[in-house]
Design a protein around this motif. Sequence first.
Motif, mmCIF file in Angstrom:
data_model
loop_
_atom_site.group_PDB
_atom_site.id
_atom_site.type_symbol
_atom_site.label_atom_id
_atom_site.label_comp_id
_atom_site.label_asym_id
_atom_site.label_seq_id
_atom_site.Cartn_x
_atom_site.Cartn_y
_atom_site.Cartn_z
ATOM 1 N N ASP A 99 -0.100 1.714 -47.408
ATOM 2 C CA ASP A 99 0.473 2.121 -48.691
ATOM 3 C C ASP A 99 1.183 3.456 -48.520
ATOM 4 O O ASP A 99 0.660 4.377 -47.876
ATOM 5 N N PHE A 100 2.369 3.565 -49.100
ATOM 6 C CA PHE A 100 3.161 4.782 -49.009
ATOM 7 C C PHE A 100 3.093 5.592 -50.303
ATOM 8 O O PHE A 100 2.926 5.041 -51.390
ATOM 9 N N THR A 101 3.278 6.904 -50.152
ATOM 10 C CA THR A 101 3.589 7.736 -51.304
ATOM 11 C C THR A 101 5.043 7.486 -51.677
ATOM 12 O O THR A 101 5.752 6.732 -51.004
ATOM 13 N N GLN A 102 5.483 8.131 -52.745
ATOM 14 C CA GLN A 102 6.916 8.166 -52.998
ATOM 15 C C GLN A 102 7.592 8.882 -51.823
ATOM 16 O O GLN A 102 6.952 9.588 -51.049
ATOM 17 N N ASN A 103 8.885 8.695 -51.668
ATOM 18 C CA ASN A 103 9.564 9.296 -50.525
ATOM 19 C C ASN A 103 9.673 10.816 -50.686
ATOM 20 O O ASN A 103 9.828 11.330 -51.782
ATOM 21 N N TYR A 104 9.561 11.512 -49.558
ATOM 22 C CA TYR A 104 9.763 12.962 -49.578
ATOM 23 C C TYR A 104 11.097 13.351 -48.938
ATOM 24 O O TYR A 104 11.424 14.525 -48.850
ATOM 25 N N THR A 105 11.842 12.370 -48.467
ATOM 26 C CA THR A 105 13.271 12.556 -48.198
ATOM 27 C C THR A 105 13.985 11.345 -48.775
ATOM 28 O O THR A 105 13.463 10.230 -48.711
ATOM 29 N N ILE A 216 3.754 15.681 -53.931
ATOM 30 C CA ILE A 216 5.172 15.515 -53.615
ATOM 31 C C ILE A 216 6.020 15.648 -54.870
ATOM 32 O O ILE A 216 7.067 16.297 -54.868
ATOM 33 N N GLN A 217 5.549 15.059 -55.965
ATOM 34 C CA GLN A 217 6.310 15.134 -57.210
ATOM 35 C C GLN A 217 6.456 16.578 -57.690
ATOM 36 O O GLN A 217 7.522 16.971 -58.178
ATOM 37 N N SER A 237 22.195 17.126 -45.290
ATOM 38 C CA SER A 237 21.184 16.064 -45.397
ATOM 39 C C SER A 237 20.972 15.708 -46.870
ATOM 40 O O SER A 237 20.952 16.595 -47.732
ATOM 41 N N PRO A 238 20.834 14.422 -47.185
ATOM 42 C CA PRO A 238 20.585 14.035 -48.597
ATOM 43 C C PRO A 238 19.349 14.716 -49.145
ATOM 44 O O PRO A 238 18.356 14.900 -48.435
ATOM 45 N N ARG A 239 19.382 15.083 -50.416
ATOM 46 C CA ARG A 239 18.226 15.713 -51.058
ATOM 47 C C ARG A 239 18.117 15.257 -52.501
ATOM 48 O O ARG A 239 18.968 14.538 -53.011
ATOM 49 N N PHE A 240 17.077 15.680 -53.145
ATOM 50 C CA PHE A 240 16.756 15.205 -54.500
ATOM 51 C C PHE A 240 17.452 16.086 -55.553
ATOM 52 O O PHE A 240 17.748 17.231 -55.312
#
Length: 240
Positions: A99-105, A216-217, A237-240
Amino acid sequence: MKKLLLSVAVLAMSTSFAMADTVRLGTEGAYPPYNFINDNGEVDGFERELGDELCKRAEMDCEWVTNDWDSIIPNLVSGNYDAIIAGMSITPERQEVVDFTQNYTPPSPSAYAALSADVDLDGGVIAAQTGTIQSAHITTTGATLLEFATPDETVAAVRNGEADAVLSDKDFLIPLVEDSNGDMVFVGEDIPLGGGIGMAFRKSDPEMRAKFDAAIQTMKDDGTLNELIIKWLGEDSPRF
């Protein structure tokens, strides 16, 4: 009644001991700038700084464990460590096992690098690390896949003529291409693969996963995650 109260007390103590246990974070230690071993023999890089901050926000004591990439998921499942934070892209195939967390990248591009811009990407020999989204992609093309255990070996294969090109995360290849004095060049177009990078946990540890997911959130919300992405992965690099 006394037995019931004693049982509850023992359960509470057991739970508190379990919560106090150190969380072991598994990483490869061979994939700069995400994770690598520095001159002091310590895990370093984007994911080291990120992981330490997530542990602080999740109020957990953490220690770092290194593991070869090709066995990193089996050794998580078998209990050698409690989470993976190792540049691992979220894919449906992996989600069947962990199971994964939400993405951090955010999803970032993969790219080809070679010694010449004239290489045949469709029919040539392409190097990639074993068990990666890049190696899986190559199998869908007409190229011949040449797999290696470590990312450094994939680049070495291009340099020594074993492979025509390497396919890897562009963030990993950028400094290698820039530092090659023109010997290596990017070839073809960038390829979007995967759903971004996340932490992986055993399916039996939903509470632990949820704590890190929430951490992470908070880093997304306050902008500190983007700051780390810029620091380690670069402005482009892509970011949020």
